[in-house]
Design a protein around this motif. Structure first.
Motif, short mmCIF file in Angstrom:
data_model
loop_
_atom_site.label_atom_id
_atom_site.label_comp_id
_atom_site.label_asym_id
_atom_site.label_seq_id
_atom_site.Cartn_x
_atom_site.Cartn_y
_atom_site.Cartn_z
N TYR A 91 38.77 41.57 35.42
CA TYR A 91 39.31 42.32 36.56
C TYR A 91 38.28 42.45 37.67
CZ TYR A 91 41.59 45.94 39.29
OH TYR A 91 42.16 46.63 40.32
N TYR A 92 37.02 42.75 37.28
CA TYR A 92 35.99 42.91 38.33
C TYR A 92 35.69 41.59 39.03
CZ TYR A 92 35.10 47.77 37.04
OH TYR A 92 35.22 49.11 36.82
N ASP A 93 35.72 40.51 38.26
CA ASP A 93 35.52 39.19 38.89
C ASP A 93 36.64 38.93 39.90
OD1 ASP A 93 33.28 38.74 37.47
OD2 ASP A 93 34.16 37.32 36.04
N PHE B 132 38.70 47.29 28.51
CA PHE B 132 38.56 45.84 28.74
C PHE B 132 38.70 45.48 30.22
CE2 PHE B 132 43.11 46.33 28.03
CZ PHE B 132 43.68 45.50 28.99
N MET B 133 39.23 46.42 31.01
CA MET B 133 39.34 46.15 32.44
C MET B 133 38.03 46.47 33.16
SD MET B 133 42.44 45.11 33.18
CE MET B 133 42.97 45.60 34.82
N GLN B 134 37.16 47.24 32.51
CA GLN B 134 35.95 47.69 33.18
C GLN B 134 34.78 46.75 32.91
OE1 GLN B 134 36.70 50.50 34.84
NE2 GLN B 134 38.69 50.55 33.82
N ARG B 135 35.02 45.72 32.07
CA ARG B 135 33.90 44.84 31.74
C ARG B 135 34.19 43.43 32.23
NH1 ARG B 135 33.46 44.23 26.24
NH2 ARG B 135 35.42 45.29 25.78
N GLN C 81 38.50 38.44 45.36
CA GLN C 81 39.45 38.89 46.37
C GLN C 81 38.71 39.37 47.61
OE1 GLN C 81 41.58 42.53 45.51
NE2 GLN C 81 43.51 41.64 46.16
N HIS C 82 37.60 40.07 47.38
CA HIS C 82 36.86 40.65 48.48
C HIS C 82 36.07 39.60 49.24
CE1 HIS C 82 33.42 42.86 50.29
NE2 HIS C 82 34.40 43.68 50.64
N ASP C 83 35.49 38.64 48.50
CA ASP C 83 34.55 37.72 49.13
C ASP C 83 35.19 36.45 49.70
OD1 ASP C 83 32.68 39.51 48.43
OD2 ASP C 83 31.86 38.38 46.73
N SER C 84 36.37 36.09 49.20
CA SER C 84 36.92 34.80 49.64
C SER C 84 37.47 34.91 51.06
CB SER C 84 38.03 34.34 48.69
OG SER C 84 38.59 33.15 49.21
N PRO D 264 41.34 39.13 31.34
CA PRO D 264 42.78 39.27 31.12
C PRO D 264 43.67 39.03 32.34
CG PRO D 264 41.81 41.43 31.43
CD PRO D 264 40.72 40.43 31.64
N VAL D 265 43.09 38.96 33.54
CA VAL D 265 43.91 39.04 34.74
C VAL D 265 44.33 37.65 35.24
CG1 VAL D 265 44.00 39.86 37.13
CG2 VAL D 265 42.77 41.17 35.40
#
Lengths: 882, 114
Positions: free
Chosen positions: A149-151, A278-281, A156-159, A286-287
């Motif tokens: 999720y963080y990736d 699992f969303m915080q690591r 999303q932010h950088d592209s 999973p996304v």
């Protein structure tokens, strides 16, 4: 005046032309008379000077430039007239073509909807799927890798070149409004709908501030759920629903038929509100990520962009992202084995169309030969060769188009019933429609067929030996057409051989597969997915107690013998694959052998009646804290330990625990991948581990995947209702869904083979029938042409038996050449089947032998009638006939 | 009497355009005029006159309508369109150039032989 005006005002133009030329002659004659000529002589000279009036007119018409169209119109009417003269011939050819083109169009409609159509979003070519990439990831096995999720957030932010949206599939229990129900949920980033370019039907999308932890709990309803649970009322906006114990406010409704990843979800919630660990690591990924290229950006640029972001992340978070990259690919729906099934069927149905064309061609040829005299006459009267070819082609095009129109009609009627026969669910089925692509295809197929079956008769139409044709009539030139006729019959037989052999191979395969043992007793077993009450999922102790309760209550239902929990059920979709090793120095992930891993409760072996070969299965003492134990199947035992005793050995399974696990028993192999697919499956090793030893932090996730399996003493479907009531739980929100019997699962694991066999059977039957009609037609025709010759032979002493032998011999020659050609092709087709359909083994000479004898017998039967008729020729009449 | 020559390929259109260019005229008159003007040297095949007229009409170089002649009969009169006039000019000019060039070559060849 435009050309079409000239066409419409043809009669007027003709009159004017006539008048103009008459004026010329009159004027000329008048001048000659004035010069002292006798009036009759003057008119004669005037006409001579102008030349033949018809030739002049003809040249003037040519000069007008509308000639081709007039000819076409003339040919068209001529074609209609000749068809109407022979209604029997017309009916047979039209029916043949309509069947061939109709069947082909149906298959193409499905291929078009499922494989060719772009995705149902605006400007779909700008949509891409974004995947994670690591060295050790096995794409063939696991499919494309999703993102952490963080990736995803960082990309999303950088592209600068991609607008990325993320989603996470989930399922939950909706307990309000109304009865508790299991629902499919997509957790989606706030921009999902705008990236896809699909507006909502009602309400609004998520706001960015709702797409983060602690945001207002809002939900968007899928159109079907909105219809089902909110009666399609606009008042649903602002209403609330309870999903997994959490109350959401409805802010929007999707459009009817909106699908993501070919799935129509019931509820959408903001992905940012998912606070699971699992969303915080950055370790788990999973996304799912979909992106749209920003205006002006190309895919290649976007890939470079993502690579750069991946590089930065790898530097920033070396622990998790060291070898990880990101890649973008054009967005596609994964249609699985539907793709090969569809191409197979389109191929088969094209063969049927080819046979139909060959049949019509030989019919047309027979007619062309009997019209030889007429055509020769027209050549003698000055018709150009090209003109005659064109006329013949117009005739076959008219036939082809009429057959095509009927075929499209058949396809329009037949497409929906056909789709209901499709085994399982056909991906993108709602996009299967007759659209202009399909109509264009049908038009092309009709014209191509027309050209195909019209070409041979057309090319031979202007006979080279003109005077011979004129002098002698059709009979004597029949010999030259015989070879062409044979070519048609031979190709029909060859094509029929291919289809028959394919159908035979599929039939044999199905017979063999149905007799296979699944490795368990499929009778009287019910399996169903189960969701615990969301309220119990809070802590591990509650979860364990809830499952214990479910099992006990299930056991209490009358007719139930035993109940067990299991996560992945044999022959049902879904599996869990783990790498393992037999020593402590475990190699990297992609070097480890893989096994299926199934989490079960102790009664599982009894419920499924899987044979215990050695050691023991689990019992209630295998629980958290005691030694981790597993039971393996004989396949894994052979792979891992060869001939050695497996029970008592240790296995290292990195995804289960860093410590090794103890093998305590060995059971028989179960055909997890279905009766058909298991032999060829990549992963056949099987390992069972007790649900009771699943560590506490994972229990919640595991519980979401659990099914219960029930062995009954009565019809398993009769316990569904009492079972549903029994396990409802104290709060009444525990649900069972996807209820199946093991017999249903075993049956559906062969559904694809059965479906293919049914269609190939139909196609092969059609092919056989058409080929027989073709043989019959050609032989009947050729023998009738040879009646005088046969009469002569009989007059010279040939017996009826000799004549029969003559005709049957001719037919046998065609049959054998056809079988020979067909066999070579059939071997190739068998290879294709072997590759595309699970469980097919093509190297089976008896199938070939049986199918070919069927064909030869049918073909001989078809030749028998003309042969007998030939043998009864009365020599006197035959000789007198000329 | 000199032998009549056949019309060189492609010149019939040019001649027709030239004749029609003098004013609206019907087919028979065109034939007559061509015969007269060429002083019976050039053989105009009457049979190919009408196809040529229709071709030129089809290409939009000629327009036609029905008018009464002096004798009171209806005849189809042809006249040049604007496009036809332009065509006539370019074709006439290129014909001139061609004949001059051919003449030049012939004279030069005669000069060489002397």
């Amino acid at each position: 005046m435009t050309w079409w005006q000239r066409v419409w005002r043809r009669t007027q133009m003709e009159e004017q032309l006539e008048k103009e030329l008459r004026f010329h002659i009159d004027q000329h004659a008048a001048d000659l008379i004035a010069g002292g000529q006798h009036p009759d002589e003057a008119r004669r000279q005037a006409r001579l000077a102008l030349g033949g009036p018809e030739q002049v007119k003809e040249q003037c018409r040519d000069a007008r430039g509308t000639r081709w169209l007039e000819d076409l119109w003339q040919d068209f009417r001529y074609a209609l007239r000749t068809l109407r003269q022979k209604p029997g011939f017309a009916a047979v050819t039209l029916a043949t073509l309509a069947l061939g083109i109709g069947a082909t169009t149906v298959m193409f409609t499905v291929v078009n909807g499922v494989l060719l159509k772009p995705l149902p979003y605006p400007d779909p070519s700008r949509l891409v799927a974004v995947h994670g990439q690591t060295e050790t990831w096995n794409v063939a096995l696991y499919g494309q890798q999703n993102l952490a999720y963080y990736d995803f957030l960082d990309c999303q932010h950088d592209s600068r070149l991609l607008a990325l949206a993320g989603w996470l599939y989930n399922a939950g229990t909706m307990s309000e409004p109304g009865e508790a129900e299991h629902v499919e949920e997509f957790q989606a980033s706030s921009n999902l709908f705008s990236v896809l370019g699909v507006p909502l039907f009602l309400g609004r999308a998520f706001l960015p501030e709702e797409d983060r932890a602690g945001g207002a709990p809002v939900a968007i309803l899928g159109y079907s759920l909105w219809q089902r649970r909110f009666a399609g009322s606009p008042a649903a906006i602002g209403a609330s629903l309870v999903l997994d114990e959490k109350r959401y406010t409805v802010v929007g409704v999707t459009r009817a038929g909106f699908r993501l990843e070919d799935q129509e979800a019931d509820v959408y919630t903001p992905i940012g509100q998912n606070t699971a660990a699992f969303m915080q690591r950055r370790g788990p990924h999973p996304v799912g990520v979909i992106a749209r290229l920003r205006p002006g950006a190309t895919l290649v640029q976007a890939q470079a962009d993502l690579a750069l972001i991946g590089h930065h992340l790898a530097e920033q978070y070396p622990d998790t992202n060291k070898e990880r990259g990101f890649a973008a690919q054009p967005l596609r729906v994964d249609v699985g084995d539907a793709q090969s099934t569809l191409w197979l069927l389109l191929g088969a149905v094209s063969l049927v169309l080819l046979i139909a064309c060959a049949n019509v061609a030989s019919l047309l040829l027979a007619r062309a030969v009997s019209r030889e005299r007429e055509l020769a006459m027209r050549v003698a009267l000055g018709a150009a060769r090209s003109r005659l070819i064109r006329q013949c082609l117009t005739e076959s095009a008219v036939l082809g188009l009429a057959g095509g129109a009927l075929g499209v009609l058949l396809a329009a009627i037949g497409i929906r019933p056909f789709l209901t026969f499709w085994p399982g669910s056909l991906p993108r089925v709602q996009e299967v429609q007759i659209d202009w692509h399909v109509l264009l295809f049908a038009l092309a197929a009709s014209l191509a067929s027309g050209l195909l079956f019209g070409l041979a008769p057309a090319l031979r139409a202007p006979a080279q030996k003109l005077e011979q044709a004129l002098r002698a009539g059709a009979r004597t030139v029949a010999g030259s057409s015989r070879r062409l006729h044979s070519v048609f019959v031979i190709s029909e037989i060859a094509l029929a051989v291919v289809l028959l052999v394919a159908a035979g191979i599929l039939g044999r395969t199905l017979l063999r597969l149905s007799s296979l043992q699944p490795g368990l007793d499929i009778r009287n077993v019910l399996v169903t997915r189960m969701a615990l009450s969301p309220g119990t999922l809070g802590n591990p102790e509650q979860i364990r107690a809830a499952w214990k309760d479910v099992l006990e209550r299930g056991r209490g239902v009358p007719g139930v013998q035993s109940v067990a929990m299991v996560d992945t059920v044999p022959m049902r979709e879904g599996n869990n694959q783990l790498g393992y090793w037999t020593t402590a120095d475990v190699p990297p992930e992609n070097k480890q052998p893989i096994t299926l891993a199934t989490s079960v409760s102790p009664d599982y072996l009894n419920v499924m009646a899987i044979p215990l070969l050695k050691g023991r299965f689990f019992n209630d003492y295998d629980r958290i804290g005691s030694e981790l134990v597993v039971v393996i199947d004989d396949v894994l035992a052979r792979h891992a330990f060869g001939g050695q005793e497996a029970v008592g050995q240790r296995l290292w399974v990195p995804d289960m625990d860093s410590k090794p696990v103890r093998v305590v028993g060995m059971v028989g192999h179960v055909r997890h991948w279905g009766l058909a697919g298991d032999d060829q499956a990549q992963v056949r090793d099987q390992l069972y581990y007790p649900f009771a030893q699943v560590p506490g932090p994972l229990l919640r996730r595991w519980s979401e995947l659990m099914s219960i399996a029930v062995r009954t003493s009565i019809d398993p479907l009769s316990v569904v209702a009492p079972l549903r009531r029994a396990v409802r739980g104290v709060t009444g929100d525990q649900v069972i869904y996807e209820v199946r019997t093991m017999e249903q699962l075993a049956g559906s694991s062969l559904a694809r083979q059965r479906f293919l066999l049914m269609l190939f059977g139909i196609f092969a039957g059609l092919a056989l029938l058409l080929a027989c009609i073709g043989i019959y037609g050609v032989l009947a025709y050729v023998t009738s042409q040879r009646v005088p010759e046969i009469g002569l032979r009989m007059a010279l002493g040939a017996s009826a038996r000799d004549v029969m032998r003559l005709v049957l011999g001719q037919s046998l020659r065609m049959i054998f050449v056809g079988v020979g050609v067909g066999l070579a092709t059939a071997f190739a087709a068998a290879r294709v089947l072997e590759k595309l359909v699970a469980g097919v083994r093509s190297t089976d000479p008896s199938t070939f032998a049986i199918m070919i004898s069927v064909l030869v017998a049918a073909a001989l039967f078809a030749s028998f009638l003309p042969a007998r008729r030939a043998s009864r020729v009365d020599p006197i009449n035959a000789l007198r006939q000329d | 009497m000199t032998a009549k020559s056949d019309l060189p390929q492609g010149t019939l259109d040019l001649l027709i355009l030239k004749v029609v260019g003098l004013g609206p005229v019907h087919g028979y008159a065109i034939a007559q005029r061509l015969q007269q003007v060429s002083r019976d040297v050039v053989q105009v095949p009457q049979g190919s006159l009408y196809p040529a007229l229709h071709r030129l009409e089809n290409r939009g170089l000629l327009a036609a309508d029905w008018q009464e002649t002096d004798t009171g009969r209806e005849a189809k009169f042809y006249r040049l369109t604007r496009q036809g006039r332009a065509q006539l000019e370019t074709e006439a000019a290129s014909w001139q150039r061609l004949t001059q060039a051919v003449g030049l070559i012939l004279r030069m060849a005669e000069g060489g032989a002397e």
